[in-house]
Design a protein around this motif. Sequence first.
Motif, PDB file in Angstrom:
ATOM      1  N   ALA A  31     -30.541 -19.978  -3.091  1.00  0.00           N
ATOM      2  CA  ALA A  31     -30.761 -21.350  -3.566  1.00  0.00           C
ATOM      3  C   ALA A  31     -30.894 -21.399  -4.971  1.00  0.00           C
ATOM      4  O   ALA A  31     -30.504 -22.429  -5.722  1.00  0.00           O
ATOM      5  N   LEU A  32     -31.489 -20.519  -5.832  1.00  0.00           N
ATOM      6  CA  LEU A  32     -31.315 -20.504  -7.302  1.00  0.00           C
ATOM      7  C   LEU A  32     -30.025 -20.448  -7.745  1.00  0.00           C
ATOM      8  O   LEU A  32     -29.482 -21.122  -8.782  1.00  0.00           O
ATOM      9  N   MET A  33     -28.954 -19.650  -7.323  1.00  0.00           N
ATOM     10  CA  MET A  33     -27.588 -19.708  -7.684  1.00  0.00           C
ATOM     11  C   MET A  33     -27.071 -20.976  -7.577  1.00  0.00           C
ATOM     12  O   MET A  33     -26.298 -21.319  -8.179  1.00  0.00           O
ATOM     13  N   ALA A  34     -27.282 -21.488  -6.631  1.00  0.00           N
ATOM     14  CA  ALA A  34     -26.785 -22.927  -6.145  1.00  0.00           C
ATOM     15  C   ALA A  34     -27.205 -23.754  -7.151  1.00  0.00           C
ATOM     16  O   ALA A  34     -26.433 -24.875  -7.643  1.00  0.00           O
ATOM     17  N   ARG A  35     -28.467 -23.864  -7.277  1.00  0.00           N
ATOM     18  CA  ARG A  35     -29.148 -24.455  -8.299  1.00  0.00           C
ATOM     19  C   ARG A  35     -28.538 -24.464  -9.805  1.00  0.00           C
ATOM     20  O   ARG A  35     -28.523 -25.431 -10.401  1.00  0.00           O
ATOM     21  N   ARG A  36     -27.997 -23.365  -9.901  1.00  0.00           N
ATOM     22  CA  ARG A  36     -27.312 -23.143 -11.335  1.00  0.00           C
ATOM     23  C   ARG A  36     -25.845 -23.135 -11.460  1.00  0.00           C
ATOM     24  O   ARG A  36     -25.244 -22.699 -12.329  1.00  0.00           O
ATOM     25  N   GLY A  37     -25.240 -23.757 -10.358  1.00  0.00           N
ATOM     26  CA  GLY A  37     -24.059 -24.060 -10.369  1.00  0.00           C
ATOM     27  C   GLY A  37     -22.821 -23.442  -9.607  1.00  0.00           C
ATOM     28  O   GLY A  37     -21.765 -23.694  -9.569  1.00  0.00           O
ATOM     29  N   ILE A  38     -23.368 -22.609  -8.855  1.00  0.00           N
ATOM     30  CA  ILE A  38     -22.493 -21.647  -7.944  1.00  0.00           C
ATOM     31  C   ILE A  38     -22.413 -22.402  -6.690  1.00  0.00           C
ATOM     32  O   ILE A  38     -23.368 -22.745  -6.229  1.00  0.00           O
ATOM     33  N   GLU A  39     -21.035 -22.923  -6.332  1.00  0.00           N
ATOM     34  CA  GLU A  39     -21.074 -23.453  -5.018  1.00  0.00           C
ATOM     35  C   GLU A  39     -21.597 -22.933  -4.081  1.00  0.00           C
ATOM     36  O   GLU A  39     -21.488 -21.524  -3.694  1.00  0.00           O
ATOM     37  N   GLY A  40     -22.449 -23.563  -3.124  1.00  0.00           N
ATOM     38  CA  GLY A  40     -22.940 -22.947  -2.007  1.00  0.00           C
ATOM     39  C   GLY A  40     -22.194 -22.085  -1.150  1.00  0.00           C
ATOM     40  O   GLY A  40     -22.536 -21.117  -0.195  1.00  0.00           O
ATOM     41  N   ARG A  41     -20.871 -22.733  -0.736  1.00  0.00           N
ATOM     42  CA  ARG A  41     -19.899 -22.070   0.025  1.00  0.00           C
ATOM     43  C   ARG A  41     -19.449 -20.800  -0.406  1.00  0.00           C
ATOM     44  O   ARG A  41     -18.920 -19.803   0.423  1.00  0.00           O
ATOM     45  N   ARG A  42     -19.664 -20.549  -1.784  1.00  0.00           N
ATOM     46  CA  ARG A  42     -19.202 -19.174  -2.209  1.00  0.00           C
ATOM     47  C   ARG A  42     -20.597 -18.114  -2.291  1.00  0.00           C
ATOM     48  O   ARG A  42     -20.322 -17.113  -2.646  1.00  0.00           O
ATOM     49  N   ILE A  43     -21.539 -18.508  -1.534  1.00  0.00           N
ATOM     50  CA  ILE A  43     -22.774 -17.620  -1.361  1.00  0.00           C
ATOM     51  C   ILE A  43     -22.870 -17.526   0.218  1.00  0.00           C
ATOM     52  O   ILE A  43     -22.883 -18.479   0.927  1.00  0.00           O
ATOM     53  N   VAL A  44     -22.982 -16.204   0.626  1.00  0.00           N
ATOM     54  CA  VAL A  44     -23.193 -15.936   2.126  1.00  0.00           C
ATOM     55  C   VAL A  44     -24.350 -14.933   1.990  1.00  0.00           C
ATOM     56  O   VAL A  44     -24.555 -13.782   1.609  1.00  0.00           O
ATOM     57  N   LEU A  45     -25.332 -15.211   3.164  1.00  0.00           N
ATOM     58  CA  LEU A  45     -26.476 -14.626   3.286  1.00  0.00           C
ATOM     59  C   LEU A  45     -26.387 -13.841   4.837  1.00  0.00           C
ATOM     60  O   LEU A  45     -25.897 -14.480   5.678  1.00  0.00           O
ATOM     61  N   VAL A  46     -26.598 -12.686   4.882  1.00  0.00           N
ATOM     62  CA  VAL A  46     -26.749 -11.892   6.126  1.00  0.00           C
ATOM     63  C   VAL A  46     -27.870 -11.427   6.548  1.00  0.00           C
ATOM     64  O   VAL A  46     -28.566 -10.786   5.776  1.00  0.00           O
ATOM     65  N   ASP A  47     -28.400 -11.653   7.720  1.00  0.00           N
ATOM     66  CA  ASP A  47     -29.757 -11.286   8.033  1.00  0.00           C
ATOM     67  C   ASP A  47     -29.825 -10.878   9.568  1.00  0.00           C
ATOM     68  O   ASP A  47     -29.023 -11.468  10.428  1.00  0.00           O
ATOM     69  N   ALA A  48     -30.507  -9.803   9.993  1.00  0.00           N
ATOM     70  CA  ALA A  48     -30.632  -9.321  11.393  1.00  0.00           C
ATOM     71  C   ALA A  48     -31.492  -9.974  12.216  1.00  0.00           C
ATOM     72  O   ALA A  48     -31.110 -10.094  13.426  1.00  0.00           O
ATOM     73  N   ARG A  49     -32.301 -10.741  11.695  1.00  0.00           N
ATOM     74  CA  ARG A  49     -33.253 -11.692  12.506  1.00  0.00           C
ATOM     75  C   ARG A  49     -32.373 -13.329  12.616  1.00  0.00           C
ATOM     76  O   ARG A  49     -32.291 -13.787  11.504  1.00  0.00           O
ATOM     77  N   ALA A  50     -32.762 -13.860  13.832  1.00  0.00           N
ATOM     78  CA  ALA A  50     -32.643 -15.223  13.845  1.00  0.00           C
ATOM     79  C   ALA A  50     -33.601 -16.057  12.944  1.00  0.00           C
ATOM     80  O   ALA A  50     -34.603 -15.449  12.988  1.00  0.00           O
ATOM     81  N   LEU A  51     -33.102 -17.137  12.566  1.00  0.00           N
ATOM     82  CA  LEU A  51     -34.040 -17.920  11.841  1.00  0.00           C
ATOM     83  C   LEU A  51     -35.285 -18.336  12.554  1.00  0.00           C
ATOM     84  O   LEU A  51     -36.293 -18.267  12.083  1.00  0.00           O
TER      85      LEU A  51
END
Length: 396
Positions: A31-51
């Motif tokens: 969220a901070l990277m997106a706030r500072r100008g990196i497009e959200g689509r260029r960031i990917v989160l991976v997690d083992a648990r369902a939200l």
Amino acid sequence: MSATDGTIDKDTVQADVAICGAGPVGMALAALMARRGIEGRRIVLVDARALGQAIADPRSIALSWGSRMLLDDVGAWPAVAGAATPIHDIHVSRRGHLGRSLMDRAEHGLDALGYVARYGDVVDALARACEAAGVQVLRPARVAALEEKPDGVLLQLDDGRRIDAQVAVQAEGGVFGSQEERAQRRDYAQTAIIARVSSSAAIPHRAFERFTDEGPLALLPQDGADGHQYALVWCVHPDRAQRLLDLGADDFLRALGEAFGERLGSFTRVSERVAFPLGLNADARFTRRTVAIGNAAQTLHPVAGQGLNLGLRDAAVLARLLARSLDRDAGPDAIAQFAAERERDRGAVIRITDTMARVFANKGPLQPLFGLGLAALDTFKPARMLLAELMMFGRR
């Protein structure tokens, strides 16, 4: 309504930054990277648990004033604030010895020294912020392999998909005892018992850190449907922890009262109890294209509640540096600068929490001196304010 899981069905996901671990630290970084100008689509989160699993997590977490500012920056704080209990003052003492210290919000001109919130509420708010920013999310999924190349990293997931990114951030730390051993490691021979408790004479908005012969006993104010309650973190020897877990509720509450004292009257109710082992496991290792933050870089003793707050400061610094560098493929420079910038804060917090966990939790002839030290800290305002500011904002 909670934020929904992102769904990506391409075989290979292209990204600037791949973040392994979508807990509070990993999502705050995104969220901070997106706030500072990196497009959200260029960031990917991976997690083992369902939200949904993460949001249902009932654990309590302590958020410093600095962490509140960070969550506010990405628009996540308003969703947390309504369910968070402010800490107005913190009472620190040593069981069986004279001397105590009281840190108060009024000395710092703040609304609160910190807050106590449910883990799931923080996750939900950050998930909403990431969704609003368009961050890609892959869950449930695990990273099975990572290959570092001269111009980037390739992550292989357990479902067959791949992520091709400039840099990879490890933000999934786990708990001590289940982690790979790191360069700086200490087993405290303590187990933390976690629960929520009620008392007959609660003091609203006051947190307690009570040092005993076995380890610190923390009570953090956390209001609920039944009124004023406390999130309990009780650190004891592993064999005693099992005996305490085996006790019925009434016997457990009596044992807690004997350990804590009568400042809150008698303890009247306790929730389900869980326990986990405690230790220090830290290593600031990084490569040209990979870096660890939060618990993946430093797992601390919970004394003073600094683990998550230190991790969020990691996220804030890394987001700032990556946002300046990725458009010119200077990720390796950003990672090296991040390691240098975070050294003082990480080192200071590790030393303080390690010292408090070891020294205050042992019997010996020096223990009365620690009580006198607390009394001196309470008398000498500059030292007290310096310690409080370190806990709220880190070493700057």
